[in-house]
Scaffold this active site. Structure first.
Site, PDB file in Angstrom:
ATOM      1  N   GLU A  96       0.801  -1.064  -0.112  1.00 51.17           N
ATOM      2  CA  GLU A  96      -0.107  -0.124   0.002  1.00 51.17           C
ATOM      3  C   GLU A  96       0.660   1.369   0.030  1.00 51.17           C
ATOM      4  O   GLU A  96       1.751   1.365   0.906  1.00 51.17           O
ATOM      5  CB  GLU A  96      -0.847   0.109   1.267  1.00 51.17           C
ATOM      6  CG  GLU A  96      -1.639  -1.162   1.514  1.00 51.17           C
ATOM      7  CD  GLU A  96      -2.433  -1.114   2.948  1.00 51.17           C
ATOM      8  OE1 GLU A  96      -2.620  -0.059   3.342  1.00 51.17           O
ATOM      9  OE2 GLU A  96      -2.973  -2.125   3.112  1.00 51.17           O
ATOM     10  N   CYS A 117       2.947   8.503   1.760  1.00 42.32           N
ATOM     11  CA  CYS A 117       3.140   7.157   2.701  1.00 42.32           C
ATOM     12  C   CYS A 117       3.276   5.949   2.232  1.00 42.32           C
ATOM     13  O   CYS A 117       2.716   5.349   1.417  1.00 42.32           O
ATOM     14  CB  CYS A 117       1.862   7.108   3.627  1.00 42.32           C
ATOM     15  SG  CYS A 117       2.356   5.676   4.987  1.00 42.32           S
ATOM     16  N   CYS A 124       4.507  -7.611   8.289  1.00 38.14           N
ATOM     17  CA  CYS A 124       5.377  -7.064   9.186  1.00 38.14           C
ATOM     18  C   CYS A 124       5.679  -8.339  10.384  1.00 38.14           C
ATOM     19  O   CYS A 124       4.619  -9.069  10.683  1.00 38.14           O
ATOM     20  CB  CYS A 124       4.806  -6.106   9.976  1.00 38.14           C
ATOM     21  SG  CYS A 124       6.035  -5.373  11.171  1.00 38.14           S
ATOM     22  N   CYS A 128       2.576  -6.358  16.693  1.00 35.83           N
ATOM     23  CA  CYS A 128       1.892  -5.255  17.316  1.00 35.83           C
ATOM     24  C   CYS A 128       0.188  -5.656  17.368  1.00 35.83           C
ATOM     25  O   CYS A 128      -0.157  -5.712  16.191  1.00 35.83           O
ATOM     26  CB  CYS A 128       1.878  -3.646  17.077  1.00 35.83           C
ATOM     27  SG  CYS A 128       3.714  -3.276  16.913  1.00 35.83           S
ATOM     28  N   CYS A 131      -2.441  -3.724  15.021  1.00 34.37           N
ATOM     29  CA  CYS A 131      -2.157  -3.380  13.682  1.00 34.37           C
ATOM     30  C   CYS A 131      -2.437  -4.416  12.809  1.00 34.37           C
ATOM     31  O   CYS A 131      -2.190  -5.723  12.787  1.00 34.37           O
ATOM     32  CB  CYS A 131      -0.512  -3.056  13.756  1.00 34.37           C
ATOM     33  SG  CYS A 131       0.085  -2.599  12.136  1.00 34.37           S
ATOM     34  N   CYS A 355      -2.344   1.406   8.608  1.00 35.81           N
ATOM     35  CA  CYS A 355      -1.444   0.660   7.772  1.00 35.81           C
ATOM     36  C   CYS A 355      -1.932  -0.779   7.619  1.00 35.81           C
ATOM     37  O   CYS A 355      -2.329  -1.320   8.507  1.00 35.81           O
ATOM     38  CB  CYS A 355      -0.087   0.748   8.103  1.00 35.81           C
ATOM     39  SG  CYS A 355       0.341   0.107   9.902  1.00 35.81           S
TER      40      CYS A 355
HETATM   41  N1  SAH Z   1       6.456  -0.119  11.548  1.00 32.53           N
HETATM   42  C1  SAH Z   1       6.678   1.232  11.790  1.00 32.53           C
HETATM   43  C2  SAH Z   1       5.831   2.075  10.697  1.00 32.53           C
HETATM   44  C3  SAH Z   1       4.644   1.440  10.211  1.00 32.53           C
HETATM   45  S1  SAH Z   1       3.067   1.594  11.078  1.00 32.53           S
HETATM   46  C4  SAH Z   1       5.855   1.533  13.100  1.00 32.53           C
HETATM   47  O1  SAH Z   1       5.375   0.828  13.826  1.00 32.53           O
HETATM   48  O2  SAH Z   1       6.198   2.897  13.487  1.00 32.53           O
HETATM   49  C5  SAH Z   1       3.061   3.380  11.089  1.00 32.53           C
HETATM   50  C6  SAH Z   1       2.087   3.928  12.142  1.00 32.53           C
HETATM   51  O3  SAH Z   1       0.806   3.306  12.409  1.00 32.53           O
HETATM   52  C7  SAH Z   1       2.486   3.288  13.423  1.00 32.53           C
HETATM   53  O4  SAH Z   1       2.679   4.221  14.709  1.00 32.53           O
HETATM   54  C8  SAH Z   1       1.370   2.352  14.274  1.00 32.53           C
HETATM   55  O5  SAH Z   1       1.578   2.083  15.361  1.00 32.53           O
HETATM   56  C9  SAH Z   1       0.046   2.962  13.582  1.00 32.53           C
HETATM   57  N2  SAH Z   1      -0.852   2.160  13.324  1.00 32.53           N
HETATM   58  C10 SAH Z   1      -1.018   1.034  13.063  1.00 32.53           C
HETATM   59  N3  SAH Z   1      -2.171   0.413  13.204  1.00 32.53           N
HETATM   60  C11 SAH Z   1      -3.027   1.599  13.429  1.00 32.53           C
HETATM   61  C12 SAH Z   1      -4.174   1.639  13.612  1.00 32.53           C
HETATM   62  N4  SAH Z   1      -5.429   0.804  13.700  1.00 32.53           N
HETATM   63  N5  SAH Z   1      -4.811   2.839  13.690  1.00 32.53           N
HETATM   64  C13 SAH Z   1      -4.010   3.962  13.937  1.00 32.53           C
HETATM   65  N6  SAH Z   1      -2.562   3.910  13.860  1.00 32.53           N
HETATM   66  C14 SAH Z   1      -2.292   2.642  13.525  1.00 32.53           C
HETATM   67 FE1  SF4 Z   2       4.718  -3.634  12.342  1.00 32.39          FE
HETATM   68 FE2  SF4 Z   2       2.347  -2.394  12.608  1.00 32.39          FE
HETATM   69 FE3  SF4 Z   2       3.967  -2.696  14.690  1.00 32.39          FE
HETATM   70 FE4  SF4 Z   2       4.560  -1.060  12.878  1.00 32.39          FE
HETATM   71  S1  SF4 Z   2       2.711  -0.952  14.071  1.00 32.39           S
HETATM   72  S2  SF4 Z   2       5.910  -2.592  13.780  1.00 32.39           S
HETATM   73  S3  SF4 Z   2       4.065  -2.072  10.780  1.00 32.39           S
HETATM   74  S4  SF4 Z   2       2.885  -4.518  13.518  1.00 32.39           S
END
Ligand code: SAH
Ligand code: SF4
Length: 371
Positions: A96, A117, A124, A128, A131, A355
């Site tokens: 994406e 972006c 990944c 987390c 996510c 994301c």
């Molecule tokens: N892996 C990196 C970059 C990609 S994620 C990181 O974790 O920073 C980019 C941002 O989107 C991160 O801050 C992540 O925590 C956030 N993000 C992921 N899922 C999300 C969600 N459902 N709602 C809002 N932000 C989210």
């Molecule tokens: Fe990976 Fe999503 Fe965690 Fe960023 S927020 S490190 S993309 S699992």
């Protein structure tokens, strides 16, 4: 699994490496500069459009190089503000890329400021809990060429939509590496790509307008601090104590706050840049006022800006954002303590802009239809 394309992607070459390869192929090395002009200043998407190159040389290029490592398969729009591109790579993987417009007074949306972006991995590995990108695990790293190609894909779209006085300059204002994947877990390819984006023969895009977001890969934050580029760094904190953070971010067990925060400080000292701390607000998980207090202390100590993001719901996950009142209370605690804070009333909610969500949904649909 490593995906090896048949031909080398052209977007992976630097001016020097392309000159060398051209010389080895028995062609004139100065042509590398011409090729780069076509790719990054005139931004054409095929060899045939490179009209000042001899036909035989264009054929040589076509035999050696892939010029289209990403194909746009879907575009979703949220109002006029966010465009989300779903791109298919050579091995069929989906990634994406998002264009976010910031409306400005007195300026048509097509001329408003734009942030792109980009993704750095397919899936990944960091898992987390909130996510969508990590739900299906990690598939592979993107190559440098695939990272650059996402920006070119945006250029192709925007160049056609927004005529500009200086067409050689890309029409976007900022790049954020916040799409799918953990950028610092694909460090070498990310840096190779950003060097091309930054080079004067490349997109000539200032490092200071590029933000790399990380969930906290401490050794690589330290490494990035030593690079001669002034990228911006955003840290996904999402918890102001180890107890809260490790509940939702498994990486916190590997690199807890007592390791992450000094590395962040080292980065901001070395690079002389203000850090951003990203903090998603998830109801009853990390939105307690004690977390806000501790977050304010961390931000003041690091002299960092806090970006609060109300959680974007992900299908299949139980989390939700706190109500506006609770969000505002959290903000007030930070403000009262003198921290620099903004809350992102995020754009693109309705097109699954968080994301990894669009890919996840599309892959589910493809599986369901047996495609
Ligand atoms: N892996 C990196 C970059 C990609 S994620 C990181 O974790 O920073 C980019 C941002 O989107 C991160 O801050 C992540 O925590 C956030 N993000 C992921 N899922 C999300 C969600 N459902 N709602 C809002 N932000 C989210
Ligand atoms: Fe990976 Fe999503 Fe965690 Fe960023 S927020 S490190 S993309 S699992």
């Amino acid at each position: 699994m490593k995906f090896v394309p048949e031909k080398k992607p052209i977007y992976e070459e630097t001016l020097d490496s392309l000159s060398e390869r051209i010389a080895e192929g028995g062609e004139k090395p100065f042509r590398a500069k011409q090729v780069m002009e076509w790719l990054y200043k005139k931004r054409v998407g095929s060899w045939d459009e490179m009209t000042n190159l001899p036909k035989s040389f264009r054929e040589w290029l076509d035999n050696e190089y892939e010029i289209a490592p990403a194909k746009q398969v879907l575009m979703k729009q949220a109002g006029d503000v966010t465009d989300k591109l779903l791109l298919q790579l050579g091995d069929g993987s989906l990634i994406e890329t998002v264009i976010i417009r910031v409306p400005q007074e007195g300026v048509g949306l097509e001329h408003s400021r734009k942030t792109v972006c980009i993704s750095t991995q397919v899936g990944c590995a960091f898992g987390c809990k909130f996510c969508a990108s990590g739900l299906d695990g990690w598939k592979r790293n993107l190559s440098a060429g695939e990272i650059v190609a996402q920006l070119l894909q945006v250029c192709f779209l925007e160049d056609a939509r927004t005529p500009r006085a200086r067409p050689e300059i890309p029409s976007f204002d900022n790049i954020v590496v916040m799409g799918m994947g953990e950028p610092l877990a694909n460090y070498d390819n990310l840096l190779a790509a950003l060097k091309i984006v930054n080079a004067d023969w490349g997109l000539n895009f200032g490092a200071r307008r590029i933000t790399v977001s990380t969930s906290g890969v401490v050794p690589q934050i330290k490494r990035l601090a030593e690079e001669p580029f002034q990228f911006r760094l955003a840290i996904s904190l999402h918890g102001a104590t180890n107890e809260v953070r490790e509940q939702i971010m498994p990486i916190n067990k590997r690199w807890p706050l007592e390791e992450l925060l000094p590395a962040a400080k080292q980065f901001s000292r070395k690079q002389g840049r203000m850090l951003t701390l990203e903090y998603i607000l998830i109801e009853d998980i990390n939105d307690q006022l004690e977390q806000a207090e501790r977050l304010a202390e961390i931000a003041l100590d690091l002299r960092a800006h806090v970006n609060l993001i109300p959680y974007n719901t992900v299908e299949g996950l139980p989390w939700k954002r706190p109500n506006i009142l609770r969000q505002d209370r959290f903000v007030s605690v930070l403000k009262d303590r003198g921290a620099s804070v903004t809350i992102r009333r995020e754009k693109g909610h309705e097109i699954n802009a968080a994301c990894g969500q669009l890919r996840l949904q599309t892959e589910k649909e493809l599986r369901a239809t047996g495609a």
